[in-house]
Write a protein that holds these residues in place. Sequence first.
Motif, PDB file in Angstrom:
ATOM      1  N   ILE A 172      -7.437  -4.100   2.861  1.00 42.71           N
ATOM      2  CA  ILE A 172      -7.580  -3.110   1.795  1.00 42.71           C
ATOM      3  C   ILE A 172      -8.957  -2.453   1.895  1.00 42.71           C
ATOM      4  CG2 ILE A 172      -7.701  -2.780  -0.708  1.00 42.71           C
ATOM      5  CD1 ILE A 172      -5.837  -5.195  -1.007  1.00 42.71           C
ATOM      6  N   SER A 184     -13.412  -3.098  -1.451  1.00 42.00           N
ATOM      7  CA  SER A 184     -12.557  -3.947  -0.635  1.00 42.00           C
ATOM      8  C   SER A 184     -12.558  -5.377  -1.170  1.00 42.00           C
ATOM      9  CB  SER A 184     -13.022  -3.931   0.828  1.00 42.00           C
ATOM     10  OG  SER A 184     -14.351  -4.389   0.923  1.00 42.00           O
ATOM     11  N   LYS A 208       0.849  -1.191   0.000  1.00 40.93           N
ATOM     12  CA  LYS A 208       0.000   0.000   0.000  1.00 40.93           C
ATOM     13  C   LYS A 208       0.885   1.242   0.000  1.00 40.93           C
ATOM     14  CE  LYS A 208      -3.288   2.472   2.976  1.00 40.93           C
ATOM     15  NZ  LYS A 208      -4.029   2.442   4.265  1.00 40.93           N
ATOM     16  N   LYS A 241     -11.648   0.751   0.255  1.00 49.05           N
ATOM     17  CA  LYS A 241     -11.952   1.566  -0.912  1.00 49.05           C
ATOM     18  C   LYS A 241     -11.210   2.895  -0.825  1.00 49.05           C
ATOM     19  CE  LYS A 241     -15.790   3.663  -3.447  1.00 49.05           C
ATOM     20  NZ  LYS A 241     -17.262   3.873  -3.513  1.00 49.05           N
ATOM     21  N   VAL A 252      -8.181   1.717  -5.356  1.00 55.70           N
ATOM     22  CA  VAL A 252      -9.126   0.641  -5.046  1.00 55.70           C
ATOM     23  C   VAL A 252     -10.565   1.131  -5.186  1.00 55.70           C
ATOM     24  CG1 VAL A 252      -9.923  -0.936  -3.243  1.00 55.70           C
ATOM     25  CG2 VAL A 252      -7.473  -0.446  -3.491  1.00 55.70           C
ATOM     26  N   CYS A 300     -10.186  -2.190  -9.371  1.00 52.40           N
ATOM     27  CA  CYS A 300      -9.482  -0.921  -9.158  1.00 52.40           C
ATOM     28  C   CYS A 300      -9.369  -0.136 -10.467  1.00 52.40           C
ATOM     29  CB  CYS A 300      -8.095  -1.186  -8.564  1.00 52.40           C
ATOM     30  SG  CYS A 300      -7.123  -2.378  -9.513  1.00 52.40           S
ATOM     31  N   VAL A 348      -8.221  -6.768  -5.992  1.00 52.21           N
ATOM     32  CA  VAL A 348      -9.491  -6.040  -5.922  1.00 52.21           C
ATOM     33  C   VAL A 348      -9.778  -5.352  -7.249  1.00 52.21           C
ATOM     34  CG1 VAL A 348      -9.439  -5.582  -3.432  1.00 52.21           C
ATOM     35  CG2 VAL A 348      -8.275  -4.033  -4.997  1.00 52.21           C
TER      36      VAL A 348
END
Length: 791
Positions: free
Chosen positions: A321, A386, A306, A323, A383, A339, A337
Amino acid sequence: MGKNTCFHCGLEAAFNEIKYDDKSFCCNGCKTVYEIFSANDLTCYYDLQQAPGTTPKDIEGKYNFLENPKIIEQLLEFNDGETQVVNLYIPNIHCSSCIWILENLNKLNASVSASLVNFGEKSVRVTYNSKTFTLKNLVTLLSSIGYEPYISLDDYSVGKKEIDRSLIYKLGIAGFAFGNVMFLSFPEYFEVGEFWLEQYKYLFRWLMFAFSLPVIFYSAQDYYISAYKGLRAKILNIDVPIALGASVLFIRSSAEIMLDIGSGFFDSLTGFIFFMLLGKFFQQKTYSFLSFERDYKSYFPIGITKITPEGNEESIQVYDIKKGDRLLIRNEELIPVDCILIKGNARIDYSFVTGESKTVAKHSGDKLFAGGKQLNGTIEVDVLKSVEQSYLTQLWSNDVFKTDKALAFTDITNRISKRFTITILSIALLATSYWLVIDSSKALNVFTSVLIIACPCAIALSAPFTFGNILRILGNKKFYLKNASVIEQLAKINTIIFDKTGTITANKETTINYEGETLSAKEESLLKSTLRGSNHPLSRSLYNLLSEHNIVSLDTFEEHLGQGIQAQYKQEQIKVGSAPFVGHTTDATTLNTTVHVSTNNQYKGKFTFYNAYRKGLSQLFNTLKKDYDLVILSGDNAGEKDNLTKLLPTKTKLLFNQKPEDKLEYIKYHQTEGAKVLMIGDGLNDAGALAQSDVGIAISENVNVFSPACDAILDASKFNQLFNYIKASKAAIKIIKWSFALSFIYNIVGLYFAVTGQLAPVVAAILMPLSSISIVVFTTVATNVLGRKLE
């Protein structure tokens, strides 16, 4: 159907009439579909509507809402403009025939490329060509063959399952009827004369008959439906003897009261169904609990990088993770995810989702779907939602990646159940024939008691409950298995092969020295930016060693597995990897693991790695050598051979300078010699070897090694527990065998009393579900005890 209309679709067939099985078809496609249905006893499709192949009137226009792009986007799991993937909840899935037709949708419509059924979840995951087939077409097709999906528009969710209370209702009705029938049977039980028996005998008998009707026609209907579907599909399932026994009891009891020759066996019938349903309810609750534990608590140890608002990088677990987070996706990493691509050159391989091995280029602002794998250096993404851990589990277990590894242990269970049912039916017929000659009054009791007491339900439950609990327990110990069949394969292995770098070595404790020309700030920045895109253990160690520099977005990035990386930024080129890869003559005096660097085709120097081995390595190998052949297959040079020779048992084979294809061929050769191979690697360079082995385990150490090639993921911190996990797999197989033995002992004893006429049907009906429950309790307790030993 008219003489000039197609039997399958109802269209005009006179112009190009094709005859088959005395029926007319408009084209070979319709004829082929009819042949598929006929060959698999699924011609009931043609009973569903007046014109079977066309859209039924009752669903015409029903799914027009599926033309709305916003709704479609919410329902789809994947959509790249050409291929779409959707997971639909189908409440009507209930037998092997349902699975067959739903997994052969491609034979009904060529636009469907794949369809996979999850029987436990009653769902089907369909991949289709969106240019020739729409989601509305798919749902209409499913509805037309009797498998209408459940779609909730309240929140655009598919398969939002309502709580199924039908089993509770059936159990309640059966229990109510059983209690009343037993109460009404008391006068005849105790032979009460005069008022009770003489005045109300017929009333009581007909009341018992009335109470039995909802039991036989409602509470027991699932057993009849399952038995019928199984027989129609030429499968002798475990519900056949149950349905047969209940039918015989009901028909005989009804005949007795109608002809006034007795009170029948309505107490046995209602008690039989009640206790069967009670056992089924208990099993359902227990298995649901195990499934919940498996799906939502056994998270994989997958990390993702991240990027914080300050621009720093930190490793987090995928289920953390949220949003709006900014993620860094490296080369060969899975996108966990949905994204939006923000930065970098994306070349995505969606074979993980669709099964098709082709890559697509994406640009800044494009949407990327979970399950894709980045193949062109690093990218940064924002993202959209989630992660759904169950979605990653589903991808990992995708049938697209199943190989020809041995069949699961549960298949053996099914074969045992089938043979067992045939045997029991034979015993029931022989025993009944015998008693018809010796004492006809006992014949019916013997027949029904044999069918009830010897049902193979207990045998069929052994493997699912044992494996389900073991999967949960091992998951809690940070050893994550793809499915139950891996347990059986793990119990059979006799050869264990280890990769070296990143597998038996601890990356975080490795020391590195540099020899050569001093790298300029620009070169070191380019080196760090290049290493940033790789997940190889050496790349990660070297990346963490280098001091902070401005990260640049590379123009090109290419990683050659087993050799190295090459990249370019503007006019600057760099190669990092083995000496031959960067164009340097190998230094014969160097024995340690080295990574060489060249910029603009000029050799710069090398980084020498001094390995630190994982804690408990020597003890683990000394424990394993007693039962297994041990091998180290390393892509590095032989610099660590002396250290490993001192550290590991004398019989351990050490092979160095092995390319990824060499590892694969080594495993394949030894498998032809009878070896059952367990391969443990890093999940990247070793993907081919992991897939070839009987069981492939990927070691995870804060990197995203989620790969379809491996059968299990082992957290690096639990590496020294490997022997205990293998031992637990063997113990699980023993538990199943013991539960089989208990089931057979129970059936042999029960059959003795049933065949000799000493067992009443109601007693058999009570004992049968109790035997199933006892097996569930035994396997659950035994596996929990096994789990505590792993502490």
